[in-house]
Design a protein around this motif. Structure first.
Motif, PDB file in Angstrom:
ATOM      1  N   PRO A 265       0.836  -1.206   0.000  1.00  0.00           N
ATOM      2  CA  PRO A 265       0.000   0.000   0.000  1.00  0.00           C
ATOM      3  C   PRO A 265       0.873   1.260   0.000  1.00  0.00           C
ATOM      4  CG  PRO A 265      -0.822  -1.587   1.594  1.00  0.00           C
ATOM      5  CD  PRO A 265       0.495  -2.121   1.106  1.00  0.00           C
ATOM      6  N   GLY A 266       0.481   2.239  -0.780  1.00  0.00           N
ATOM      7  CA  GLY A 266       1.259   3.463  -0.869  1.00  0.00           C
ATOM      8  C   GLY A 266       2.247   3.474  -2.009  1.00  0.00           C
ATOM      9  N   GLY A 267       2.337   2.361  -2.751  1.00  0.00           N
ATOM     10  CA  GLY A 267       3.210   2.322  -3.921  1.00  0.00           C
ATOM     11  C   GLY A 267       4.595   1.753  -3.676  1.00  0.00           C
ATOM     12  N   GLU A 268       4.937   1.423  -2.437  1.00  0.00           N
ATOM     13  CA  GLU A 268       6.258   0.857  -2.163  1.00  0.00           C
ATOM     14  C   GLU A 268       6.340  -0.574  -2.677  1.00  0.00           C
ATOM     15  OE1 GLU A 268       9.175  -0.227   1.650  1.00  0.00           O
ATOM     16  OE2 GLU A 268       7.154   0.544   1.974  1.00  0.00           O
ATOM     17  N   GLU A 269       7.531  -0.958  -3.140  1.00  0.00           N
ATOM     18  CA  GLU A 269       7.767  -2.323  -3.569  1.00  0.00           C
ATOM     19  C   GLU A 269       8.920  -2.923  -2.774  1.00  0.00           C
ATOM     20  OE1 GLU A 269       8.353  -2.744  -7.746  1.00  0.00           O
ATOM     21  OE2 GLU A 269       6.265  -2.254  -8.252  1.00  0.00           O
ATOM     22  N   LEU A 270       8.808  -4.207  -2.480  1.00  0.00           N
ATOM     23  CA  LEU A 270       9.824  -4.910  -1.709  1.00  0.00           C
ATOM     24  C   LEU A 270      10.087  -6.238  -2.394  1.00  0.00           C
ATOM     25  CD1 LEU A 270      11.502  -5.096   0.977  1.00  0.00           C
ATOM     26  CD2 LEU A 270       9.500  -6.243   1.965  1.00  0.00           C
ATOM     27  N   THR A 271      11.349  -6.513  -2.704  1.00  0.00           N
ATOM     28  CA  THR A 271      11.722  -7.760  -3.376  1.00  0.00           C
ATOM     29  C   THR A 271      12.644  -8.570  -2.475  1.00  0.00           C
ATOM     30  OG1 THR A 271      11.553  -6.715  -5.557  1.00  0.00           O
ATOM     31  CG2 THR A 271      12.797  -8.772  -5.429  1.00  0.00           C
ATOM     32  N   GLY A 272      12.401  -9.866  -2.438  1.00  0.00           N
ATOM     33  CA  GLY A 272      13.248 -10.738  -1.644  1.00  0.00           C
ATOM     34  C   GLY A 272      12.651 -12.135  -1.598  1.00  0.00           C
ATOM     35  N   GLU A 273      13.181 -12.955  -0.694  1.00  0.00           N
ATOM     36  CA  GLU A 273      12.689 -14.322  -0.553  1.00  0.00           C
ATOM     37  C   GLU A 273      11.625 -14.385   0.533  1.00  0.00           C
ATOM     38  OE1 GLU A 273      14.171 -18.829   0.702  1.00  0.00           O
ATOM     39  OE2 GLU A 273      15.634 -17.200   0.502  1.00  0.00           O
ATOM     40  N   ALA A 274      10.515 -15.044   0.216  1.00  0.00           N
ATOM     41  CA  ALA A 274       9.470 -15.263   1.220  1.00  0.00           C
ATOM     42  C   ALA A 274       9.943 -16.400   2.125  1.00  0.00           C
ATOM     43  CB  ALA A 274       8.157 -15.623   0.546  1.00  0.00           C
ATOM     44  N   VAL A 275      10.304 -16.055   3.356  1.00  0.00           N
ATOM     45  CA  VAL A 275      10.961 -17.029   4.222  1.00  0.00           C
ATOM     46  C   VAL A 275      10.027 -17.662   5.247  1.00  0.00           C
ATOM     47  CG1 VAL A 275      13.229 -15.984   3.932  1.00  0.00           C
ATOM     48  CG2 VAL A 275      11.756 -15.215   5.810  1.00  0.00           C
ATOM     49  N   ALA A 276       8.919 -17.001   5.596  1.00  0.00           N
ATOM     50  CA  ALA A 276       8.046 -17.550   6.639  1.00  0.00           C
ATOM     51  C   ALA A 276       6.716 -16.819   6.655  1.00  0.00           C
ATOM     52  CB  ALA A 276       8.715 -17.425   8.008  1.00  0.00           C
ATOM     53  N   VAL A 277       5.740 -17.445   7.316  1.00  0.00           N
ATOM     54  CA  VAL A 277       4.505 -16.788   7.719  1.00  0.00           C
ATOM     55  C   VAL A 277       4.537 -16.748   9.237  1.00  0.00           C
ATOM     56  CG1 VAL A 277       1.989 -16.926   7.788  1.00  0.00           C
ATOM     57  CG2 VAL A 277       3.212 -17.556   5.706  1.00  0.00           C
ATOM     58  N   ASP A 278       4.417 -15.554   9.824  1.00  0.00           N
ATOM     59  CA  ASP A 278       4.564 -15.440  11.270  1.00  0.00           C
ATOM     60  C   ASP A 278       3.250 -15.723  11.988  1.00  0.00           C
ATOM     61  OD1 ASP A 278       3.040 -13.094  11.189  1.00  0.00           O
ATOM     62  OD2 ASP A 278       4.750 -11.753  11.501  1.00  0.00           O
ATOM     63  N   SER A 279       3.267 -15.630  13.295  1.00  0.00           N
ATOM     64  CA  SER A 279       2.093 -15.994  14.102  1.00  0.00           C
ATOM     65  C   SER A 279       0.933 -15.024  13.931  1.00  0.00           C
ATOM     66  CB  SER A 279       2.478 -16.077  15.582  1.00  0.00           C
ATOM     67  OG  SER A 279       2.968 -14.822  16.043  1.00  0.00           O
ATOM     68  N   ASP A 280       1.177 -13.882  13.296  1.00  0.00           N
ATOM     69  CA  ASP A 280       0.103 -12.943  12.990  1.00  0.00           C
ATOM     70  C   ASP A 280      -0.419 -13.114  11.567  1.00  0.00           C
ATOM     71  OD1 ASP A 280       0.066 -11.629  15.499  1.00  0.00           O
ATOM     72  OD2 ASP A 280       1.838 -10.474  14.937  1.00  0.00           O
ATOM     73  N   GLY A 281       0.107 -14.124  10.841  1.00  0.00           N
ATOM     74  CA  GLY A 281      -0.320 -14.369   9.477  1.00  0.00           C
ATOM     75  C   GLY A 281       0.378 -13.501   8.453  1.00  0.00           C
ATOM     76  N   ARG A 282       1.386 -12.745   8.879  1.00  0.00           N
ATOM     77  CA  ARG A 282       2.111 -11.878   7.947  1.00  0.00           C
ATOM     78  C   ARG A 282       3.164 -12.667   7.185  1.00  0.00           C
ATOM     79  NH1 ARG A 282       4.116  -7.331  12.078  1.00  0.00           N
ATOM     80  NH2 ARG A 282       4.915  -9.268  13.009  1.00  0.00           N
ATOM     81  N   LEU A 283       3.423 -12.251   5.953  1.00  0.00           N
ATOM     82  CA  LEU A 283       4.470 -12.866   5.146  1.00  0.00           C
ATOM     83  C   LEU A 283       5.797 -12.185   5.463  1.00  0.00           C
ATOM     84  CD1 LEU A 283       5.078 -14.914   2.841  1.00  0.00           C
ATOM     85  CD2 LEU A 283       4.835 -12.971   1.255  1.00  0.00           C
ATOM     86  N   VAL A 284       6.795 -12.965   5.852  1.00  0.00           N
ATOM     87  CA  VAL A 284       8.104 -12.433   6.189  1.00  0.00           C
ATOM     88  C   VAL A 284       9.002 -12.557   4.968  1.00  0.00           C
ATOM     89  CG1 VAL A 284      10.097 -12.593   7.724  1.00  0.00           C
ATOM     90  CG2 VAL A 284       7.790 -13.113   8.595  1.00  0.00           C
ATOM     91  N   ILE A 285       9.523 -11.420   4.520  1.00  0.00           N
ATOM     92  CA  ILE A 285      10.368 -11.373   3.320  1.00  0.00           C
ATOM     93  C   ILE A 285      11.785 -11.010   3.718  1.00  0.00           C
ATOM     94  CG2 ILE A 285      10.754 -10.219   1.108  1.00  0.00           C
ATOM     95  CD1 ILE A 285       7.765  -9.781   0.902  1.00  0.00           C
ATOM     96  N   GLY A 286      12.729 -11.846   3.318  1.00  0.00           N
ATOM     97  CA  GLY A 286      14.145 -11.586   3.556  1.00  0.00           C
ATOM     98  C   GLY A 286      14.734 -10.834   2.379  1.00  0.00           C
ATOM     99  N   THR A 287      15.268  -9.665   2.615  1.00  0.00           N
ATOM    100  CA  THR A 287      15.816  -8.831   1.546  1.00  0.00           C
ATOM    101  C   THR A 287      17.295  -9.110   1.350  1.00  0.00           C
ATOM    102  OG1 THR A 287      16.462  -6.996   3.000  1.00  0.00           O
ATOM    103  CG2 THR A 287      14.178  -7.044   2.216  1.00  0.00           C
TER     104      THR A 287
END
Length: 311
Positions: A265-287
């Motif tokens: 949201p807001g137009g930001e982009e983030l590239t990396g490896e999807a390493v985990a889903v945390d206990s809040d259901g968020r996708l953790v991306i390693g840059t």
């Protein structure tokens, strides 16, 4: 076997003999009752959006917790990020349900992920197709060696009129009695042919080689699977670890271990490896900088290497 072509009268209820209507009476007999979380089931011939309709009913008190609303055709179906969702009449499963989780509201974000686990596992069993999850809750199938989206899930918080939640739910953890609930919509492409796909990246159970495209058993399987997983999660007070939901989600998530681009949201982009889903259901991306960043919302693009194809 090639599906029967449409008959000449497109307005007829039986205009496409390969797409018979749902049997509402049989579905009610099989899914609702004293031992089921589903309290009612209605099949509409045509509507704009089952989510919109069910949310309105929840607010006015004409739908109670456990209500199931199904449409043979949606004219204004919505997916995540306000994307449209369209398909020919009786070609898919378009269903919304009303739940009032008796767990802390900060854990309600797990409801659509639970639906993803439930739907993917149900389709694997009932349709005999290999299903995967794309974070957070897209349903992927393989069509001619390519990952294609065949289903999506949309959860929307709604006000619930007094008395719409069950007494048991209303007494739980201080969450179900606050006049709020969740309308959960599930849309699945079942019998769409290649010429009917809304976008090239879409798929259907038919194109994925499903052993059957009868929507009645598919809908029953999905709703029973959701009831099972949702029940485990509620019994664990919404704890994704204790309920086994997090483990099941991670095992079925095709996003993990992939190079991804997150369009935030807001137009930001983030590239990396999807390493985990945390206990809040968020996708953790390693840059590449060695930072692990959790993403709570956004559009995830699977990359085949940097600059690869979108999926």
């Amino acid at each position: 076997m090639t599906p029967n072509p449409p008959a000449e009268n497109p307005g007829s209820r039986w205009s496409d003999l390969s797409r018979p209507p749902l049997n509402a009476a049989a579905l009610r007999r099989g899914l609702t009752g004293a031992d089921s979380m589903w309290t009612s089931l209605e099949v509409l011939e045509r509507t704009g959006s089952t989510n919109t309709d069910l949310a309105a009913r929840a607010r006015e008190g004409s739908a109670r917790e456990g209500a199931v609303l199904v449409a043979e055709e949606q004219t204004a179906g919505r997916g995540r990020l306000e994307r449209g969702w369209s398909a020919p009449a009786r070609s898919g499963v378009f269903v919304s349900v009303l739940v009032v989780p008796p767990v802390p509201q900060e854990r309600w974000g797990w409801v659509p992920l639970i639906a993803g686990v439930a739907t993917a596992s149900a389709l694997a069993r009932a349709a005999g197709v290999d299903t995967k999850l794309k974070w957070p809750n897209d349903i992927l199938v393989d069509v001619e060696g390519e990952e294609r989206k065949t289903g999506g899930i949309l959860a929307e918080r709604t006000d619930v009129a007094p008395g719409a939640a069950s007494a048991e739910v209303g007494s739980g953890s201080g969450s179900g009695s606050g006049g709020a609930g969740i309308v959960l919509g599930i849309g699945l492409n079942v019998s769409l042919r290649a010429s009917e796909l809304p976008v090239p990246a879409a798929g259907s159970l038919l194109l994925a080689g499903a052993t059957g495209t009868d929507r009645d058993p598919l809908l029953r399987a999905v709703l029973r699977s959701f009831e099972d997983w949702y029940g485990r999660w509620v019994a664990a007070d919404g704890d994704p670890l204790a309920s086994g939901v997090l483990e099941a989600y991670a095992a079925g998530c095709a996003t993990l271990g992939r190079e991804v681009r997150a369009e935030l949201p807001g137009g930001e982009e983030l590239t990396g490896e999807a390493v985990a889903v945390d206990s809040d259901g968020r996708l953790v991306i390693g840059t590449d900088a060695g930072v692990q960043r959790p993403v709570a919302a956004g559009d995830i693009v699977h990359l085949r290497g940097h600059g690869g194809a979108r999926s």
